[in-house]
Motif scaffolding. Sequence first.
Motif, PDB file in Angstrom:
ATOM      1  N   ASP A   8       1.089  -1.211  -0.495  1.00 34.09           N
ATOM      2  CA  ASP A   8       0.066  -0.212   0.212  1.00 34.09           C
ATOM      3  C   ASP A   8       0.994   1.384  -0.222  1.00 34.09           C
ATOM      4  N   VAL A   9       0.569   2.339  -1.153  1.00 26.90           N
ATOM      5  CA  VAL A   9       1.455   3.263  -1.275  1.00 26.90           C
ATOM      6  C   VAL A   9       0.787   4.759  -0.998  1.00 26.90           C
ATOM      7  N   THR A  10       1.893   5.479  -0.182  1.00 33.13           N
ATOM      8  CA  THR A  10       1.362   6.384   0.616  1.00 33.13           C
ATOM      9  C   THR A  10       2.458   7.355   0.275  1.00 33.13           C
ATOM     10  N   ARG A  26      12.183   4.385 -11.051  1.00 37.03           N
ATOM     11  CA  ARG A  26      13.152   3.320 -11.074  1.00 37.03           C
ATOM     12  C   ARG A  26      11.895   2.062 -10.547  1.00 37.03           C
ATOM     13  N   GLU A  27      11.698   2.602  -9.799  1.00 34.03           N
ATOM     14  CA  GLU A  27      10.314   1.076  -8.329  1.00 34.03           C
ATOM     15  C   GLU A  27      10.074   0.238  -9.565  1.00 34.03           C
ATOM     16  N   LYS A  28       9.367   0.825 -11.162  1.00 35.79           N
ATOM     17  CA  LYS A  28       9.103   0.189 -12.387  1.00 35.79           C
ATOM     18  C   LYS A  28       9.717  -0.582 -12.918  1.00 35.79           C
ATOM     19  N   ALA A  29      11.078  -0.565 -13.567  1.00 32.87           N
ATOM     20  CA  ALA A  29      12.090  -0.943 -13.251  1.00 32.87           C
ATOM     21  C   ALA A  29      12.691  -2.261 -12.795  1.00 32.87           C
ATOM     22  N   TYR A  30      12.261  -1.879 -11.669  1.00 40.61           N
ATOM     23  CA  TYR A  30      13.145  -2.826 -10.597  1.00 40.61           C
ATOM     24  C   TYR A  30      12.079  -3.786 -10.517  1.00 40.61           C
ATOM     25  N   SER A  31      10.580  -3.311 -10.914  1.00 36.14           N
ATOM     26  CA  SER A  31       9.993  -4.611 -10.767  1.00 36.14           C
ATOM     27  C   SER A  31       9.681  -5.352 -11.095  1.00 36.14           C
ATOM     28  N   GLN A  32       9.838  -4.412 -12.597  1.00 33.19           N
ATOM     29  CA  GLN A  32       9.579  -5.823 -14.707  1.00 33.19           C
ATOM     30  C   GLN A  32      11.312  -6.108 -14.004  1.00 33.19           C
ATOM     31  N   LYS A  39      10.904 -14.070  -9.892  1.00 37.06           N
ATOM     32  CA  LYS A  39      10.495 -13.966  -9.059  1.00 37.06           C
ATOM     33  C   LYS A  39       9.931 -13.412  -8.666  1.00 37.06           C
ATOM     34  N   TRP A  40       9.197 -12.116  -9.018  1.00 37.34           N
ATOM     35  CA  TRP A  40       8.115 -11.817  -8.809  1.00 37.34           C
ATOM     36  C   TRP A  40       7.007 -12.604  -9.854  1.00 37.34           C
ATOM     37  N   ARG A  41       6.164 -12.986  -9.330  1.00 35.11           N
ATOM     38  CA  ARG A  41       5.500 -14.269 -10.616  1.00 35.11           C
ATOM     39  C   ARG A  41       3.474 -13.116 -10.974  1.00 35.11           C
ATOM     40  N   HIS A  42       3.476 -12.066 -10.209  1.00 35.76           N
ATOM     41  CA  HIS A  42       1.828 -11.717 -10.264  1.00 35.76           C
ATOM     42  C   HIS A  42       2.079 -10.472  -8.979  1.00 35.76           C
ATOM     43  N   ILE A  43       1.851  -9.901 -10.292  1.00 33.22           N
ATOM     44  CA  ILE A  43       1.388  -7.500  -9.787  1.00 33.22           C
ATOM     45  C   ILE A  43      -0.166  -7.827 -10.219  1.00 33.22           C
ATOM     46  N   TRP A  44      -0.809  -7.703  -9.674  1.00 33.37           N
ATOM     47  CA  TRP A  44      -2.429  -6.489  -9.182  1.00 33.37           C
ATOM     48  C   TRP A  44      -2.179  -5.515  -8.550  1.00 33.37           C
ATOM     49  N   ARG A  45      -3.480  -4.542  -9.498  1.00 34.86           N
ATOM     50  CA  ARG A  45      -3.554  -3.772  -8.781  1.00 34.86           C
ATOM     51  C   ARG A  45      -4.673  -4.052  -8.512  1.00 34.86           C
ATOM     52  N   ILE A  46      -5.246  -3.167  -6.960  1.00 37.70           N
ATOM     53  CA  ILE A  46      -6.279  -3.717  -6.587  1.00 37.70           C
ATOM     54  C   ILE A  46      -7.313  -2.086  -6.524  1.00 37.70           C
ATOM     55  N   GLN A  49      -7.583   1.667  -5.178  1.00 40.18           N
ATOM     56  CA  GLN A  49      -6.273   2.205  -3.702  1.00 40.18           C
ATOM     57  C   GLN A  49      -4.839   1.940  -4.690  1.00 40.18           C
ATOM     58  N   TYR A  50      -4.190   2.888  -4.068  1.00 37.34           N
ATOM     59  CA  TYR A  50      -2.803   2.957  -4.814  1.00 37.34           C
ATOM     60  C   TYR A  50      -1.993   1.702  -4.534  1.00 37.34           C
ATOM     61  N   ALA A  51      -2.767   0.276  -4.678  1.00 37.43           N
ATOM     62  CA  ALA A  51      -1.984  -0.414  -3.442  1.00 37.43           C
ATOM     63  C   ALA A  51      -1.649  -1.405  -4.528  1.00 37.43           C
ATOM     64  N   ASN A  52      -1.255  -2.839  -4.444  1.00 38.26           N
ATOM     65  CA  ASN A  52      -1.376  -3.877  -4.785  1.00 38.26           C
ATOM     66  C   ASN A  52      -1.629  -5.344  -4.153  1.00 38.26           C
ATOM     67  N   TYR A  53      -1.568  -6.332  -5.076  1.00 37.80           N
ATOM     68  CA  TYR A  53      -1.398  -7.493  -4.230  1.00 37.80           C
ATOM     69  C   TYR A  53      -0.199  -8.606  -5.222  1.00 37.80           C
ATOM     70  N   PRO A  72      12.203   0.706  -4.325  1.00 36.71           N
ATOM     71  CA  PRO A  72      12.507   2.853  -4.477  1.00 36.71           C
ATOM     72  C   PRO A  72      11.458   2.606  -3.597  1.00 36.71           C
ATOM     73  N   LEU A  73      10.728   2.477  -4.056  1.00 33.87           N
ATOM     74  CA  LEU A  73       9.078   3.239  -3.342  1.00 33.87           C
ATOM     75  C   LEU A  73       9.040   2.644  -1.302  1.00 33.87           C
ATOM     76  N   PHE A  74      10.136   1.487  -0.935  1.00 34.20           N
ATOM     77  CA  PHE A  74      10.059   0.569   0.414  1.00 34.20           C
ATOM     78  C   PHE A  74       9.944   2.442   1.582  1.00 34.20           C
ATOM     79  N   PHE A  76       8.226   4.430   1.215  1.00 32.75           N
ATOM     80  CA  PHE A  76       6.227   5.209   1.289  1.00 32.75           C
ATOM     81  C   PHE A  76       5.613   3.964   1.314  1.00 32.75           C
ATOM     82  N   MET A  77       5.787   2.561   1.112  1.00 32.18           N
ATOM     83  CA  MET A  77       4.671   1.434   1.701  1.00 32.18           C
ATOM     84  C   MET A  77       4.471   1.375   2.987  1.00 32.18           C
ATOM     85  N   ASP A  78       3.050   0.790   2.582  1.00 36.07           N
ATOM     86  CA  ASP A  78       3.176  -0.047   3.872  1.00 36.07           C
ATOM     87  C   ASP A  78       2.971  -1.881   3.521  1.00 36.07           C
TER      88      ASP A  78
HETATM   89  O1  LIG Z   1       2.156   0.470  -8.013  1.00 37.68           O
HETATM   90  C1  LIG Z   1       2.778  -0.057  -7.480  1.00 37.68           C
HETATM   91  O2  LIG Z   1       1.583  -0.873  -6.674  1.00 37.68           O
HETATM   92  C2  LIG Z   1       3.567   0.451  -6.238  1.00 37.68           C
HETATM   93  C3  LIG Z   1       5.045  -0.535  -6.952  1.00 37.68           C
HETATM   94  C4  LIG Z   1       5.025  -1.945  -7.029  1.00 37.68           C
HETATM   95  C5  LIG Z   1       5.694  -1.791  -8.094  1.00 37.68           C
HETATM   96  C6  LIG Z   1       5.229  -0.712  -9.556  1.00 37.68           C
HETATM   97  O3  LIG Z   1       5.918  -0.599 -10.376  1.00 37.68           O
HETATM   98  O4  LIG Z   1       5.074  -0.032  -8.040  1.00 37.68           O
END
Ligand SMILES: O=C(O)C[C@H]1C=CC(=O)O1
Length: 96
Positions: A8-10, A26-32, A39-46, A49-53, A72-74, A76-78
Motif C-alpha cells: 500500500d503506497v502513500t 526506478r520502481e517500475k524498472a526494479y519490479s519489471q 521471482k515476482w510472479r504476479h502483480i495486480w492493482r487493487i 487504491q494505490y496498492a497491489n497484491y 525504491p518505494l519501500f 512509502f509503503m505499508d
Molecule cells: O504501483 C504500485 O503498486 C507500487 C509498486 C509496485 C510495483 C511498481 O511498479 O510500483
Amino acid sequence: MLYHVFMDVTLPRDLPADETARILAREKAYSQDLQRSGKWRHIWRIAGQYANYSVFDVQDHDELHRILSGLPLFDFMDIRVTPLLRHPSAIREDDR
Ligand SMILES: O=C(O)C[C@H]1C=CC(=O)O1
C-alpha cells in the motif's frame, strides 16, 4: 517459497514532482526486472487504491526481505506478507 504480498503506497504530498517521477521510474524498472526473472510472479492493482497484491517466488524469508527492502518505494509503503504453501486439494501441477 511462495509469498502473497500486499503493498500500500502513500507518497508524501510535499514530495517534488520530479523526485516522484524518478522514484516511480526506478520502481517500475526494479519490479519489471524481478518479474522477468520469475521471482515476482504476479502483480495486480487493487481497484480504487494505490496498492497491489503480488505473489513472489523466492528462496526464503531472507531473499524476500532483501527484495522488498530494496524497493525504491519501500519508505512509502505499508507491506503485509503472507507465506503460502500448496493446498492439499490443488490440481495445478506447476504451483508449489
Ligand atoms: O504501483 C504500485 O503498486 C507500487 C509498486 C509496485 C510495483 C511498481 O511498479 O510500483
